[in-house]
Design a protein around this motif. Sequence first.
Motif, PDB file in Angstrom:
ATOM      1  N   ALA A  64      55.947  36.182  41.289  1.00 11.73           N
ATOM      2  CA  ALA A  64      55.224  37.282  40.659  1.00 11.73           C
ATOM      3  C   ALA A  64      54.003  36.728  39.926  1.00 11.73           C
ATOM      4  N   VAL A  65      52.963  37.546  39.865  1.00 16.26           N
ATOM      5  CA  VAL A  65      51.742  37.173  39.154  1.00 16.26           C
ATOM      6  C   VAL A  65      51.634  38.102  37.943  1.00 16.26           C
ATOM      7  N   PRO A  66      51.442  37.540  36.759  1.00 21.00           N
ATOM      8  CA  PRO A  66      51.334  38.384  35.571  1.00 21.00           C
ATOM      9  C   PRO A  66      50.201  39.409  35.704  1.00 21.00           C
ATOM     10  N   ARG A  67      50.433  40.585  35.160  1.00 19.19           N
ATOM     11  CA  ARG A  67      49.489  41.686  35.251  1.00 19.19           C
ATOM     12  C   ARG A  67      48.109  41.302  34.727  1.00 19.19           C
ATOM     13  N   GLU A  68      48.064  40.608  33.617  1.00 21.27           N
ATOM     14  CA  GLU A  68      46.778  40.215  33.019  1.00 21.27           C
ATOM     15  C   GLU A  68      46.002  39.290  33.953  1.00 21.27           C
ATOM     16  N   GLU A  69      46.698  38.424  34.671  1.00 15.77           N
ATOM     17  CA  GLU A  69      46.029  37.523  35.614  1.00 15.77           C
ATOM     18  C   GLU A  69      45.435  38.321  36.778  1.00 15.77           C
ATOM     19  N   VAL A  70      46.179  39.268  37.285  1.00 16.48           N
ATOM     20  CA  VAL A  70      45.690  40.129  38.369  1.00 16.48           C
ATOM     21  C   VAL A  70      44.487  40.928  37.892  1.00 16.48           C
ATOM     22  N   LYS A  71      44.600  41.506  36.702  1.00 17.39           N
ATOM     23  CA  LYS A  71      43.519  42.316  36.136  1.00 17.39           C
ATOM     24  C   LYS A  71      42.257  41.460  35.986  1.00 17.39           C
ATOM     25  N   ALA A  72      42.395  40.252  35.497  1.00 14.16           N
ATOM     26  CA  ALA A  72      41.247  39.363  35.310  1.00 14.16           C
ATOM     27  C   ALA A  72      40.578  39.054  36.648  1.00 14.16           C
ATOM     28  N   LYS A  73      41.372  38.823  37.684  1.00 15.27           N
ATOM     29  CA  LYS A  73      40.811  38.543  39.013  1.00 15.27           C
ATOM     30  C   LYS A  73      40.064  39.751  39.557  1.00 15.27           C
ATOM     31  N   ILE A  74      40.626  40.934  39.358  1.00 15.26           N
ATOM     32  CA  ILE A  74      39.974  42.160  39.846  1.00 15.26           C
ATOM     33  C   ILE A  74      38.653  42.370  39.114  1.00 15.26           C
TER      34      ILE A  74
END
Length: 77
Positions: A64-74
Motif C-alpha cells: 500500500a502507498v500512503p494517501r499523502e504520498e499519492v496526493k503529493a505525486k498527483i
Amino acid sequence: MNIRVSQLLAEAKNLPDADRSLLAWALLDSLEDDPAADETATEQAWIAESQRRSQDLQSGATAAVPREEVKAKILAL
C-alpha cells in the motif's frame, strides 16, 4: 494512430481540464451500445480488480502507498 487522431489528441490536450474531462466522457459515452450491459460489465470488472488488488496486498505481492504520498505525486503532475 493516424495523423488526424494525433492532431485531435494534441488539440484536446491543450483544452482546460474541465473541457478535457467533458470531452473524454462524451467520447466514452459514444462507444456505449447498451449502457445497462456496460454498467454490469464494468461493475463485474471492478469487483474482480478489487479482489485481485486485495489478494496482492494480502500476499505481499504489492504494498500500500500512503494517501499523502499519492496526493503529493498527483499534485506534482
